[in-house]
Enzyme design. Structure first.
Site, PDB file in Angstrom:
ATOM      1  N   GLN A  67      -8.769  -6.560  -0.097  1.00  0.00           N
ATOM      2  CA  GLN A  67      -8.650  -6.809  -1.447  1.00  0.00           C
ATOM      3  C   GLN A  67      -9.725  -5.682  -2.002  1.00  0.00           C
ATOM      4  O   GLN A  67      -8.969  -5.014  -2.922  1.00  0.00           O
ATOM      5  CB  GLN A  67      -7.924  -7.555  -2.050  1.00  0.00           C
ATOM      6  CG  GLN A  67      -6.424  -8.816  -1.629  1.00  0.00           C
ATOM      7  CD  GLN A  67      -6.076  -9.923  -2.028  1.00  0.00           C
ATOM      8  OE1 GLN A  67      -6.494 -10.165  -2.035  1.00  0.00           O
ATOM      9  NE2 GLN A  67      -4.565  -9.881  -1.336  1.00  0.00           N
ATOM     10  N   ASP A 103      -5.242 -15.398   7.729  1.00  0.00           N
ATOM     11  CA  ASP A 103      -3.613 -15.960   7.122  1.00  0.00           C
ATOM     12  C   ASP A 103      -3.156 -16.378   8.014  1.00  0.00           C
ATOM     13  O   ASP A 103      -1.612 -17.778   7.872  1.00  0.00           O
ATOM     14  CB  ASP A 103      -2.914 -14.407   6.772  1.00  0.00           C
ATOM     15  CG  ASP A 103      -3.361 -13.114   5.313  1.00  0.00           C
ATOM     16  OD1 ASP A 103      -4.262 -14.579   4.360  1.00  0.00           O
ATOM     17  OD2 ASP A 103      -2.839 -12.889   5.061  1.00  0.00           O
ATOM     18  N   ARG A 148      -6.703 -18.678  -9.154  1.00  0.00           N
ATOM     19  CA  ARG A 148      -7.494 -17.447  -7.553  1.00  0.00           C
ATOM     20  C   ARG A 148      -8.640 -16.635  -9.065  1.00  0.00           C
ATOM     21  O   ARG A 148      -8.308 -15.990  -9.924  1.00  0.00           O
ATOM     22  CB  ARG A 148      -6.523 -16.619  -7.369  1.00  0.00           C
ATOM     23  CG  ARG A 148      -5.361 -17.437  -6.501  1.00  0.00           C
ATOM     24  CD  ARG A 148      -4.415 -17.072  -5.426  1.00  0.00           C
ATOM     25  NE  ARG A 148      -5.215 -16.276  -3.929  1.00  0.00           N
ATOM     26  CZ  ARG A 148      -4.341 -15.346  -3.459  1.00  0.00           C
ATOM     27  NH1 ARG A 148      -3.134 -14.817  -3.818  1.00  0.00           N
ATOM     28  NH2 ARG A 148      -5.534 -15.371  -2.212  1.00  0.00           N
ATOM     29  N   ARG A 205       0.910  -1.074  -0.276  1.00  0.00           N
ATOM     30  CA  ARG A 205      -0.471  -0.256  -0.161  1.00  0.00           C
ATOM     31  C   ARG A 205       0.411   0.963   0.344  1.00  0.00           C
ATOM     32  O   ARG A 205       0.590   1.979  -0.702  1.00  0.00           O
ATOM     33  CB  ARG A 205      -1.077   0.023   0.970  1.00  0.00           C
ATOM     34  CG  ARG A 205      -1.571  -1.166   0.998  1.00  0.00           C
ATOM     35  CD  ARG A 205      -2.528  -1.332   2.489  1.00  0.00           C
ATOM     36  NE  ARG A 205      -4.341  -1.954   2.285  1.00  0.00           N
ATOM     37  CZ  ARG A 205      -4.141  -3.205   1.729  1.00  0.00           C
ATOM     38  NH1 ARG A 205      -3.133  -3.501   1.873  1.00  0.00           N
ATOM     39  NH2 ARG A 205      -5.145  -3.506   1.567  1.00  0.00           N
ATOM     40  N   ARG A 253      -6.492 -24.070   1.207  1.00  0.00           N
ATOM     41  CA  ARG A 253      -5.941 -23.995   2.381  1.00  0.00           C
ATOM     42  C   ARG A 253      -6.696 -24.847   3.368  1.00  0.00           C
ATOM     43  O   ARG A 253      -6.299 -25.369   4.673  1.00  0.00           O
ATOM     44  CB  ARG A 253      -5.432 -22.505   3.273  1.00  0.00           C
ATOM     45  CG  ARG A 253      -4.298 -22.002   2.664  1.00  0.00           C
ATOM     46  CD  ARG A 253      -4.144 -20.768   3.160  1.00  0.00           C
ATOM     47  NE  ARG A 253      -2.583 -20.939   2.787  1.00  0.00           N
ATOM     48  CZ  ARG A 253      -2.458 -18.996   2.615  1.00  0.00           C
ATOM     49  NH1 ARG A 253      -3.179 -18.075   3.148  1.00  0.00           N
ATOM     50  NH2 ARG A 253      -1.590 -18.437   2.129  1.00  0.00           N
ATOM     51  N   ARG A 300       2.341 -19.680   3.288  1.00  0.00           N
ATOM     52  CA  ARG A 300       2.283 -19.804   4.464  1.00  0.00           C
ATOM     53  C   ARG A 300       2.246 -21.072   5.246  1.00  0.00           C
ATOM     54  O   ARG A 300       2.599 -21.829   5.841  1.00  0.00           O
ATOM     55  CB  ARG A 300       1.178 -19.483   4.999  1.00  0.00           C
ATOM     56  CG  ARG A 300       1.332 -17.966   5.233  1.00  0.00           C
ATOM     57  CD  ARG A 300      -0.003 -17.349   5.755  1.00  0.00           C
ATOM     58  NE  ARG A 300       0.114 -15.296   4.536  1.00  0.00           N
ATOM     59  CZ  ARG A 300       0.906 -14.023   4.975  1.00  0.00           C
ATOM     60  NH1 ARG A 300       1.871 -15.200   5.786  1.00  0.00           N
ATOM     61  NH2 ARG A 300       0.869 -12.800   4.376  1.00  0.00           N
ATOM     62  N   LYS A 314      -6.527 -18.854  -1.327  1.00  0.00           N
ATOM     63  CA  LYS A 314      -5.677 -18.337  -1.499  1.00  0.00           C
ATOM     64  C   LYS A 314      -4.890 -19.014  -2.125  1.00  0.00           C
ATOM     65  O   LYS A 314      -4.849 -19.421  -3.566  1.00  0.00           O
ATOM     66  CB  LYS A 314      -5.159 -18.614   0.006  1.00  0.00           C
ATOM     67  CG  LYS A 314      -6.056 -18.017   1.860  1.00  0.00           C
ATOM     68  CD  LYS A 314      -6.517 -16.555   1.596  1.00  0.00           C
ATOM     69  CE  LYS A 314      -7.483 -15.295   1.934  1.00  0.00           C
ATOM     70  NZ  LYS A 314      -7.441 -14.188   1.868  1.00  0.00           N
TER      71      LYS A 314
HETATM   72  C1  S3P Z   1      -4.139  -8.918   1.892  1.00  0.00           C
HETATM   73  C2  S3P Z   1      -5.954  -9.225   2.046  1.00  0.00           C
HETATM   74  C3  S3P Z   1      -6.469 -10.488   2.644  1.00  0.00           C
HETATM   75  C4  S3P Z   1      -5.016 -11.336   3.041  1.00  0.00           C
HETATM   76  C5  S3P Z   1      -4.584 -11.640   1.992  1.00  0.00           C
HETATM   77  C6  S3P Z   1      -3.585  -9.773   1.763  1.00  0.00           C
HETATM   78  C7  S3P Z   1      -4.247  -7.437   1.401  1.00  0.00           C
HETATM   79  O1  S3P Z   1      -6.974 -10.832   1.621  1.00  0.00           O
HETATM   80  O2  S3P Z   1      -5.571 -12.712   2.895  1.00  0.00           O
HETATM   81  O3  S3P Z   1      -2.717 -11.709   2.378  1.00  0.00           O
HETATM   82  O4  S3P Z   1      -2.890  -7.061   1.748  1.00  0.00           O
HETATM   83  O5  S3P Z   1      -5.142  -6.305   1.336  1.00  0.00           O
HETATM   84  P1  S3P Z   1      -8.500 -10.803   0.927  1.00  0.00           P
HETATM   85  O6  S3P Z   1      -9.043  -9.501   0.178  1.00  0.00           O
HETATM   86  O7  S3P Z   1      -8.688 -12.061  -0.180  1.00  0.00           O
HETATM   87  O8  S3P Z   1      -9.182 -11.448   2.348  1.00  0.00           O
END
Ligand code: S3P
Length: 430
Positions: free
Chosen positions: A166, A316, A121, A28, A347, A390, A343
């Site tokens: 995300q 995570d 994905r 970010r 998982r 992970r 993921k």
């Molecule tokens: C993340 C959001 C999560 C997380 C990923 C990182 C992010 O995913 O599992 O490792 O940095 O915004 P999701 O938005 O798919 O839940």
């Protein structure tokens, strides 16, 4: 990829480590930073391969970045320019989903691709609302590569079925890139690093708990670049926390751990299971809480149920938590975690299949796992990592308590998020 053989650790882990930078915040810092169009210094930028993918893409889109150790000197004044080639997100879902928002708001066509795991994905969760806003994104049946033809977007009111940072960030960034307002709801609050960083750059965002969802709302936003220091990654710290809790005789301190409440669910659950964890020296760094954690081996961990609103706060950490649950007395339940199937690997399936090979008693459900503890783990098996960082680190930790060594196929995948993992581990073998 070379196989890695684990070794049982009898004498425990001792000493102090500093946890490297948070991956989500590092992504970010560049992606949101680019919207300020300014210049900034970013200290303690993550060395994860995922974050390097984001960095490379921003350079291709016009950012000028000088890297000195973990410090970046960034000039975003020439962002955004049409890229000359396909933009490679590697293994990083965050890069692909967040960048798809910004690229939808640009006046050019670009293509985002990824590795084998990322290509499997689901991307419709971002392409459907972005197309609704007026972008034109082509996918292969909802998967990468994403060919994005950006242009003028319309404001959107969007009700997300998923608590996904995300998806939320993607739509926030698409809106801000064209100075549009946004009203977004999600079933429960997902990690809020985007909101916090936007506020750190001067933006105003309203976050409101409604009866059965959370509303995130903003109008036009003015952002100004500021220097940043990136907090340590609680998701990386979790591997060492869990290691110290299950390897007899351990006592360690972990410094600079990000404790943003939307990420710290793992600490709440471990404390609830009776873990010996002390939280020390809480402070705020660039809009994010950090603290030191002191962790001691805990022989009598108790089973627990993890479900509902806490799931996004520890999403995570579930693979490693599942391993710890095999060492807790009683039946542990993980539910409402169906998105774990989307993921870096599925998982729920991969954790079930591989831990079963070690002798764990574990059942796979549609949206979770049931784990029967306390079960001694045997080892003597080869565990796959399925291109999933992970899992690589979770199998390594399992190998510290199994009678016989584990062969980890693809241990190198840990570099996706935590290239310093082995060095940090070795420094605790005093
Ligand atoms: C993340 C959001 C999560 C997380 C990923 C990182 C992010 O995913 O599992 O490792 O940095 O915004 P999701 O938005 O798919 O839940």
């Amino acid at each position: 990829m070379a196989n890695f053989e684990t070794k049982k650790l009898n004498k425990g882990l001792h000493g102090e480590i500093e946890i490297p930078a948070d991956k989500s915040i590092s992504h970010r810092s560049l992606i949101i930073g680019s919207l300020t169009k300014g210049k900034m210094k970013i200290e303690n930028f993550s060395s994860a391969e995922d974050c390097a993918s984001t960095l490379k893409i921003l350079v291709e889109l016009g950012a000028k970045i000088e890297q000195v150790g973990s410090t970046l000197f960034v000039d975003f004044t020439s962002c955004y320019q049409a890229p000359k080639s396909i933009l490679d997100c590697g293994n990083s879902g965050t890069t692909m989903r967040l960048m798809s928002g910004i690229l939808s708001a640009q006046n050019f066509t670009s293509t985002l691709c990824g590795d084998e795991s990322l290509t499997k994905r689901p991307m419709k969760r971002v392409t459907v609302p972005l197309n609704e806003m007026g972008a034109h994104i082509e996918t292969t049946e909802g998967h990468a590569p994403l060919k994005i033809t950006g242009g003028k977007l319309n404001p959107i009111k969007y009700e997300s079925k998923l608590a996904s940072a995300q998806v939320k960030s993607c739509l926030m960034l698409a809106s801000i890139a064209q100075n549009l307002p946004l009203e977004y709801t999600e079933p429960t609050l997902s990690r809020n690093h985007t909101e916090r960083m936007l506020e750190y750059f001067g933006g105003k965002i309203e976050t409101k708990e409604l009866e059965d969802k959370v509303l995130i709302k903003f109008g036009k936003m003015e952002l100004t670049a500021h220097d940043l220091y990136i907090a340590g990654d609680i998701s990386s710290a979790a591997f060492f926390i869990i290691m110290a809790l299950i390897v007899p005789n351990s006592e360690i301190t972990i410094k600079n751990v990000g404790l943003n409440e939307t990420r710290s669910g793992i600490i709440d659950v471990l404390l609830d299971m009776g873990a010996n964890i002390e939280i020390l020296d809480k402070k705020l760094i660039s809009g994010e809480e950090v603290a030191s954690l002191k962790i001691k081996y805990t022989e009598n961990l108790k089973a627990t149920t993890v479900s509902g609103n806490i799931i996004p706060r520890l999403i995570d950490e579930i693979p490693t938590l599942a391993l710890l649950m095999t060492q807790a007395e009683g039946i542990s339940v993980i539910k409402d975690a169906g998105d774990l199937r989307n993921k870096e690997s599925d998982r729920l399936k991969t954790v079930h299949d591989e831990l079963t090979k070690l002798g764990a008693k574990i059942e796979e459900k549609e949206d979770g796992l049931i784990i029967y503890g306390k079960t001694p783990l045997q080892g003597g098996a080869t565990l796959n990592t399925y291109c999933d960082h992970r899992l690589a680190m979770t199998w390594f930790i399992a190998g510290l308590i199994t009678e016989n060594p584990i062969n980890i196929d693809g241990f190198e995948w840990h570099k996706t998020s935590f290239p310093e993992f082995l060095d940090k581990f070795n420094s605790l073998l005093k």
